[in-house]
Design an enzyme around this catalytic site. Structure first.
Site, PDB file in Angstrom:
ATOM      1  N   CYS A 187       0.804  -1.220   0.000  1.00 30.51           N
ATOM      2  CA  CYS A 187       0.000   0.000   0.000  1.00 30.51           C
ATOM      3  C   CYS A 187       0.838   1.271   0.000  1.00 30.51           C
ATOM      4  CB  CYS A 187      -0.900   0.066   1.230  1.00 30.51           C
ATOM      5  SG  CYS A 187      -2.031  -1.288   1.362  1.00 30.51           S
ATOM      6  N   GLY A 228       1.014   0.004  -5.112  1.00 32.79           N
ATOM      7  CA  GLY A 228      -0.232  -0.764  -5.140  1.00 32.79           C
ATOM      8  C   GLY A 228      -1.016  -0.443  -6.388  1.00 32.79           C
ATOM      9  N   ASN A 234      -1.041   1.716   5.594  1.00 31.78           N
ATOM     10  CA  ASN A 234       0.019   0.928   4.952  1.00 31.78           C
ATOM     11  C   ASN A 234       0.693   0.112   6.045  1.00 31.78           C
ATOM     12  OD1 ASN A 234       3.302   1.720   3.528  1.00 31.78           O
ATOM     13  ND2 ASN A 234       2.095  -0.127   3.346  1.00 31.78           N
ATOM     14  N   GLY A 235       0.668  -1.206   5.899  1.00 33.05           N
ATOM     15  CA  GLY A 235       1.282  -2.058   6.915  1.00 33.05           C
ATOM     16  C   GLY A 235       0.478  -3.318   7.117  1.00 33.05           C
ATOM     17  N   TYR A 244      14.445  -2.301  -2.802  1.00 29.97           N
ATOM     18  CA  TYR A 244      13.580  -2.488  -3.972  1.00 29.97           C
ATOM     19  C   TYR A 244      12.285  -1.690  -3.973  1.00 29.97           C
ATOM     20  CZ  TYR A 244      10.132  -4.742  -6.976  1.00 29.97           C
ATOM     21  OH  TYR A 244       9.146  -4.968  -7.872  1.00 29.97           O
ATOM     22  N   CYS A 252      13.352 -10.789   6.566  1.00 25.70           N
ATOM     23  CA  CYS A 252      13.209 -11.677   5.406  1.00 25.70           C
ATOM     24  C   CYS A 252      14.562 -12.260   4.980  1.00 25.70           C
ATOM     25  CB  CYS A 252      12.512 -10.971   4.247  1.00 25.70           C
ATOM     26  SG  CYS A 252      13.159  -9.364   3.896  1.00 25.70           S
TER      27      CYS A 252
END
Ligand code: SF4
Length: 484
Positions: free
Chosen positions: A14, A43, A117-118, A267, A461
């Site tokens: 988002c 988004g 957003n989250g 990214y 990640c």
């Protein structure tokens, strides 16, 4: 499709934008439209704007790209000097207009709209608790939990409908949620912005003449010619009214351990953004320089996988002394038709997006730089494409560490089993993608290039070092709650 399979990239979920204009300008929805356009990369499945003229909230939301949803006619129906907007990428099963944001509701405190957003980690348990108390949810979005929590607050000594009432409700609701949020609220009399104490997702503050602007990235400020003022700090809430801007902390002291998403630097964010106070382009070039130091190789040319690999490839070329050239050209005219193709045409997905420049590659030893590998399927096709254009050798360099864990903080990732680096060694991945060699930026190299401490970032990640607990088993769709 759980993530962007054609491009084999994790997806930002988002972007948010808000403007509070002092005075009676009717331009807020138009500025928000432009701001959302600059955040479109965050988004592409739905978008919405809620505006206010001080008397009511006006809403327009739709499925598709910003330019498809809004036109002069719809924008004319969003009057007033203040607005918030949202662009959203959704996961399978949740791609529905009911989950588009901003969500606007009427509660005991008055009218309010929210854009988030989250991803809230305790949304499911909170939702179960609220439903047991009689709450009826309209969406499967975790964001709606915040509104129901606000509705359960009865602040003392403040009048319903007042900014003090709304701010107290937001404060109390956010105290109960755990997870990643950069979130905007619009009422008839105020714009409120807040960022979670770890600061997982970005949120910046800007100024356009006398108006305050809040946005996920500074690219949105640039487009409307607003000045970048600063980040909204992790754990900060700002309340903006005609009287000015007031800041307060949601948690006690400012913590040293933050969780700003390092993948935003690698990214997600646009390279022309200032993110977490730094130029994204400069940082990506520094990642490329570090990659050249960590994984040098003799070659004739450095090329990028466009567009996201370009800054790191420039950095790699600069540090290695090997010339940079444009060995792959990206088509910018692929419609959304090809985001979720049928299996029969999926094979062509990468070719539709990228083509090799034979005059750059023929007979050469090629270093190709990309920002990440998720499943490896696209990298394999790109290496083949470069070889088919006559390259003698293809050396793949990745300007991030291997992606081995899924994200629970607002980024859509495939299951861990689908992450090639979770189940294969670097040599095995090199063999699968048919590269002569493969080198990833190490986690130490990443922070050396950033020139910052790991304590300031989330890198779960890559490391599995999750800063906040998450539910062990993710329920099957469509029950899964997805973030904004
Ligand atoms: Fe970003 Fe990765 Fe942390 Fe998710 S897990 S917030 S993508 S660094």
């Amino acid at each position: 499709m759980a993530y962007d399979a054609i491009h084999d990239k994790m997806k930002e979920e988002c972007g948010v934008f808000g403007i509070w204009a002092v005075g009676k300008s009717e331009e807020a929805a138009n500025f928000t439209y432009l701001g959302l356009h600059a955040l479109q990369h965050r988004g592409q499945e739905s978008a919405g704007i809620v505006s206010t003229d001080g008397r009511a909230l006006h809403v327009h939301r739709g499925m598709g790209l910003v330019a498809e949803i809004f036109n002069a006619e719809t924008l004319a129906k969003l009057p007033g000097g203040a607005a918030i907007g949202h662009v959203r990428y959704s996961t399978a099963g949740a791609s529905h207009i009911k989950n588009a944001q901003p969500i606007a509701v009427q509660y005991a405190g008055g009218a309010v709209a929210v854009a988030h957003n989250g991803n809230l980690l305790n949304a499911e348990s909170l939702r179960a608790e609220l439903e047991a108390q009689g709450s009826i949810f309209q969406t499967t979005s975790d964001t709606e939990v915040i509104l129901h929590l606000m509705a359960r607050v009865a602040p003392e000594g403040v009048a319903p409908g007042s900014t003090a009432h709304h701010a107290a409700s937001v404060r109390a609701a956010l105290k109960r949620v755990s997870g990643a949020y950069s979130v905007l609220f619009l009422t008839e009399h105020a714009l409120i912005g807040a960022r979670d104490p770890y600061g997982f997702r970005p949120l910046v503050l800007g100024k356009l003449k006398e108006s305050w602007v809040l946005a996920s990235e500074t690219t949105a400020l640039d487009l409307i010619e607003a000045q970048y003022v600063r980040e909204v700090e992790p754990g900060e809430m700002v309340v903006i009214e005609d009287g000015g801007l007031r800041s307060e902390r949601l948690d006690a002291p400012q913590r040293r351990r933050l969780g700003r998403c390092v993948f935003e630097q690698i990214y997600f964010a646009r390279p022309d953004s200032i993110l977490f106070g730094r130029s994204v382009h400069q940082i990506r070039a520094a990642f490329g320089e570090q990659l050249a130091k960590d994984h040098p190789i003799s070659a004739d040319v450095v090329i990028a996988v466009p567009d996201s690999g370009v800054p790191a490839a420039i950095g790699y070329a600069r540090a290695s002394g090997i010339p940079y050239d444009m060995g792959l050209v990206r088509s910018h005219y692929i419609g959304r038709t090809f985001i979720e193709p049928q299996q029969s045409i999926r094979h062509f997905g990468v070719k539709l997006k990228l083509n090799a420049v034979r005059s750059v590659l023929d007979g050469k030893r090629v270093i190709v730089v990309d920002d990440s590998i998720v499943r490896g399927t696209t990298s394999r096709k790109i290496v083949k494409m470069i070889r088919d254009a006559g390259a003698k050798e293809v050396h793949l360099r990745i300007s991030s560490p291997p992606t081995v864990w899924p994200c629970y903080y607002g980024i859509d990732t495939p299951n861990r089993q689908e992450l090639i680096a979770a189940t294969h060694t670097v040599d095995e991945i090199a063999s699968y993608v048919t590269a002569n060699s493969l080198g990833y930026l190490s986690i130490e190299g990443l922070y050396a290039a950033l020139g910052e401490e790991r304590l300031g970032y989330c890198d779960a990640c890559f490391t599995g070092n999750y800063l906040l607990k998450f539910p062990q088993a993710r329920p099957a769709m469509p029950l899964r709650l997805v973030g904004g």
